[in-house]
Design a protein around this motif. Sequence first.
Motif, PDB file in Angstrom:
ATOM      1  N   VAL A  73       0.833  -1.212   0.000  1.00  0.00           N
ATOM      2  CA  VAL A  73       0.000   0.000   0.000  1.00  0.00           C
ATOM      3  C   VAL A  73       0.862   1.255   0.000  1.00  0.00           C
ATOM      4  O   VAL A  73       0.612   2.208  -0.751  1.00  0.00           O
ATOM      5  CB  VAL A  73      -0.949  -0.014   1.214  1.00  0.00           C
ATOM      6  CG1 VAL A  73      -1.610   1.349   1.420  1.00  0.00           C
ATOM      7  CG2 VAL A  73      -2.010  -1.091   1.041  1.00  0.00           C
ATOM      8  N   THR A  74       1.900   1.276   0.847  1.00  0.00           N
ATOM      9  CA  THR A  74       2.725   2.472   0.969  1.00  0.00           C
ATOM     10  C   THR A  74       3.688   2.638  -0.203  1.00  0.00           C
ATOM     11  O   THR A  74       3.923   3.757  -0.661  1.00  0.00           O
ATOM     12  CB  THR A  74       3.508   2.458   2.290  1.00  0.00           C
ATOM     13  OG1 THR A  74       4.192   1.211   2.430  1.00  0.00           O
ATOM     14  CG2 THR A  74       2.571   2.636   3.471  1.00  0.00           C
ATOM     15  N   LEU A  75       4.244   1.542  -0.693  1.00  0.00           N
ATOM     16  CA  LEU A  75       5.123   1.647  -1.860  1.00  0.00           C
ATOM     17  C   LEU A  75       4.377   2.187  -3.070  1.00  0.00           C
ATOM     18  O   LEU A  75       4.926   2.971  -3.856  1.00  0.00           O
ATOM     19  CB  LEU A  75       5.727   0.279  -2.199  1.00  0.00           C
ATOM     20  CG  LEU A  75       6.986  -0.109  -1.439  1.00  0.00           C
ATOM     21  CD1 LEU A  75       7.336  -1.563  -1.719  1.00  0.00           C
ATOM     22  CD2 LEU A  75       8.149   0.802  -1.828  1.00  0.00           C
ATOM     23  N   ALA A  76       3.117   1.795  -3.218  1.00  0.00           N
ATOM     24  CA  ALA A  76       2.313   2.305  -4.332  1.00  0.00           C
ATOM     25  C   ALA A  76       2.150   3.822  -4.227  1.00  0.00           C
ATOM     26  O   ALA A  76       2.163   4.537  -5.239  1.00  0.00           O
ATOM     27  CB  ALA A  76       0.955   1.623  -4.355  1.00  0.00           C
ATOM     28  N   LEU A  77       2.019   4.341  -3.007  1.00  0.00           N
ATOM     29  CA  LEU A  77       1.919   5.788  -2.820  1.00  0.00           C
ATOM     30  C   LEU A  77       3.223   6.485  -3.185  1.00  0.00           C
ATOM     31  O   LEU A  77       3.233   7.492  -3.901  1.00  0.00           O
ATOM     32  CB  LEU A  77       1.548   6.099  -1.365  1.00  0.00           C
ATOM     33  CG  LEU A  77       0.082   5.877  -1.009  1.00  0.00           C
ATOM     34  CD1 LEU A  77      -0.098   5.748   0.499  1.00  0.00           C
ATOM     35  CD2 LEU A  77      -0.787   7.013  -1.553  1.00  0.00           C
ATOM     36  N   VAL A  78       4.346   5.955  -2.698  1.00  0.00           N
ATOM     37  CA  VAL A  78       5.645   6.550  -3.012  1.00  0.00           C
ATOM     38  C   VAL A  78       5.865   6.597  -4.520  1.00  0.00           C
ATOM     39  O   VAL A  78       6.346   7.599  -5.067  1.00  0.00           O
ATOM     40  CB  VAL A  78       6.770   5.747  -2.311  1.00  0.00           C
ATOM     41  CG1 VAL A  78       8.136   6.121  -2.868  1.00  0.00           C
ATOM     42  CG2 VAL A  78       6.730   5.991  -0.814  1.00  0.00           C
ATOM     43  N   ARG A  79       5.504   5.520  -5.203  1.00  0.00           N
ATOM     44  CA  ARG A  79       5.691   5.474  -6.658  1.00  0.00           C
ATOM     45  C   ARG A  79       4.738   6.451  -7.368  1.00  0.00           C
ATOM     46  O   ARG A  79       5.114   7.083  -8.368  1.00  0.00           O
ATOM     47  CB  ARG A  79       5.493   4.049  -7.165  1.00  0.00           C
ATOM     48  CG  ARG A  79       6.500   3.061  -6.584  1.00  0.00           C
ATOM     49  CD  ARG A  79       6.527   1.763  -7.358  1.00  0.00           C
ATOM     50  NE  ARG A  79       7.221   0.710  -6.659  1.00  0.00           N
ATOM     51  CZ  ARG A  79       8.539   0.631  -6.485  1.00  0.00           C
ATOM     52  NH1 ARG A  79       9.317   1.583  -6.962  1.00  0.00           N
ATOM     53  NH2 ARG A  79       9.075  -0.398  -5.839  1.00  0.00           N
ATOM     54  N   ALA A 159      -4.424   7.184 -10.577  1.00  0.00           N
ATOM     55  CA  ALA A 159      -2.990   6.900 -10.720  1.00  0.00           C
ATOM     56  C   ALA A 159      -2.514   6.019  -9.568  1.00  0.00           C
ATOM     57  O   ALA A 159      -1.735   5.076  -9.762  1.00  0.00           O
ATOM     58  CB  ALA A 159      -2.201   8.201 -10.761  1.00  0.00           C
ATOM     59  N   TYR A 160      -2.998   6.328  -8.369  1.00  0.00           N
ATOM     60  CA  TYR A 160      -2.611   5.502  -7.216  1.00  0.00           C
ATOM     61  C   TYR A 160      -3.157   4.087  -7.330  1.00  0.00           C
ATOM     62  O   TYR A 160      -2.437   3.109  -7.059  1.00  0.00           O
ATOM     63  CB  TYR A 160      -3.096   6.127  -5.903  1.00  0.00           C
ATOM     64  CG  TYR A 160      -2.901   5.166  -4.756  1.00  0.00           C
ATOM     65  CD1 TYR A 160      -1.618   4.820  -4.339  1.00  0.00           C
ATOM     66  CD2 TYR A 160      -3.991   4.535  -4.152  1.00  0.00           C
ATOM     67  CE1 TYR A 160      -1.429   3.892  -3.327  1.00  0.00           C
ATOM     68  CE2 TYR A 160      -3.800   3.616  -3.134  1.00  0.00           C
ATOM     69  CZ  TYR A 160      -2.512   3.292  -2.735  1.00  0.00           C
ATOM     70  OH  TYR A 160      -2.321   2.365  -1.744  1.00  0.00           O
ATOM     71  N   LEU A 161      -4.400   3.941  -7.720  1.00  0.00           N
ATOM     72  CA  LEU A 161      -4.990   2.608  -7.820  1.00  0.00           C
ATOM     73  C   LEU A 161      -4.245   1.741  -8.831  1.00  0.00           C
ATOM     74  O   LEU A 161      -4.089   0.533  -8.634  1.00  0.00           O
ATOM     75  CB  LEU A 161      -6.469   2.717  -8.184  1.00  0.00           C
ATOM     76  CG  LEU A 161      -7.363   3.382  -7.119  1.00  0.00           C
ATOM     77  CD1 LEU A 161      -8.785   3.524  -7.641  1.00  0.00           C
ATOM     78  CD2 LEU A 161      -7.345   2.589  -5.814  1.00  0.00           C
ATOM     79  N   ALA A 162      -3.754   2.364  -9.905  1.00  0.00           N
ATOM     80  CA  ALA A 162      -2.963   1.607 -10.881  1.00  0.00           C
ATOM     81  C   ALA A 162      -1.656   1.126 -10.264  1.00  0.00           C
ATOM     82  O   ALA A 162      -1.239  -0.025 -10.460  1.00  0.00           O
ATOM     83  CB  ALA A 162      -2.692   2.473 -12.107  1.00  0.00           C
ATOM     84  N   GLU A 167       1.746  -3.235  -7.178  1.00  0.00           N
ATOM     85  CA  GLU A 167       2.417  -3.703  -5.969  1.00  0.00           C
ATOM     86  C   GLU A 167       1.685  -4.893  -5.350  1.00  0.00           C
ATOM     87  O   GLU A 167       2.316  -5.846  -4.870  1.00  0.00           O
ATOM     88  CB  GLU A 167       2.530  -2.562  -4.954  1.00  0.00           C
ATOM     89  CG  GLU A 167       3.358  -1.382  -5.422  1.00  0.00           C
ATOM     90  CD  GLU A 167       4.782  -1.764  -5.794  1.00  0.00           C
ATOM     91  OE1 GLU A 167       5.346  -2.689  -5.173  1.00  0.00           O
ATOM     92  OE2 GLU A 167       5.333  -1.133  -6.720  1.00  0.00           O
ATOM     93  N   TYR A 168       0.377  -4.846  -5.350  1.00  0.00           N
ATOM     94  CA  TYR A 168      -0.412  -5.958  -4.824  1.00  0.00           C
ATOM     95  C   TYR A 168      -0.167  -7.212  -5.672  1.00  0.00           C
ATOM     96  O   TYR A 168      -0.065  -8.322  -5.143  1.00  0.00           O
ATOM     97  CB  TYR A 168      -1.889  -5.594  -4.821  1.00  0.00           C
ATOM     98  CG  TYR A 168      -2.775  -6.613  -4.142  1.00  0.00           C
ATOM     99  CD1 TYR A 168      -3.048  -6.523  -2.777  1.00  0.00           C
ATOM    100  CD2 TYR A 168      -3.361  -7.659  -4.856  1.00  0.00           C
ATOM    101  CE1 TYR A 168      -3.860  -7.458  -2.145  1.00  0.00           C
ATOM    102  CE2 TYR A 168      -4.174  -8.590  -4.236  1.00  0.00           C
ATOM    103  CZ  TYR A 168      -4.414  -8.480  -2.876  1.00  0.00           C
ATOM    104  OH  TYR A 168      -5.224  -9.409  -2.264  1.00  0.00           O
TER     105      TYR A 168
END
Length: 241
Positions: A73-79, A159-162, A167-168
């Motif tokens: 979840v957090t890595l997806a935000l950073v990216r 963009a975040y959901l993508a 990551e998931y």
Amino acid sequence: MIRHIATAGSTNDEARDPQLAHGDVVWADEQTAGRGQRGHAWSSTPGENLTFSVVLRPTFLPAGEQFLLSEAVTLALVRTFGDYGIDTRIKWTNDIYAGDRKLVGILIEHHYAGATLDRTVAGIGINVNQRTFDPSLPNPVSMAQLTGRTYDRREVLEAYLARLNEEYGRLEAGDAPRLQADYRARMYRLGERHPYRLADGTAVEAAIEGVRPSGELLLRHDDGTLRAYLFREVEFVIAGR
């Protein structure tokens, strides 16, 4: 499916609806009872930011490894922020920081089925377009303040959901070691010596060395010992907070 509503007490509470499936999102323009970590409230100006919850069904993940889901979840935000030219770090356990200022707060709530996870709700608050904050808040910052731009909130959400889907997918495919390595590499204050406060109020100085799959923070103390801390056993000391 994105369920966009004007007002919710808490999007995490709304996301408990059993009709919502894996990947569904509840997005509210305003939360009247938003929750954060350590029992804190989440404050956000209506219509300027993103407050949403994502439903996940990580039934493949053992309960003892639930922190891997937080890493995804957090890595997806950073990216996602990297895609917008914003450099961020993950402040253990789940906050996202730009410098020493908080850009995102996250509250992840798990439900179990025996020895595995069953249903997880990841509640996320992103400061997007808000430019002034309540002075009582310790250290907030927004995307708009960092870049001088105004953002389309739905575009940022999509963009975040993508990125989260990517990551998931890595986690579901069994790529936990690389996920852990990527999380560690993006940790706030990694390898730097800073002050911390223990649960009993004791002040210590230590350096972050990483985090276990079960979620404990690994701190190297001045005497050379490496100790592991659960969420409520240690607190960051940050100037201005």
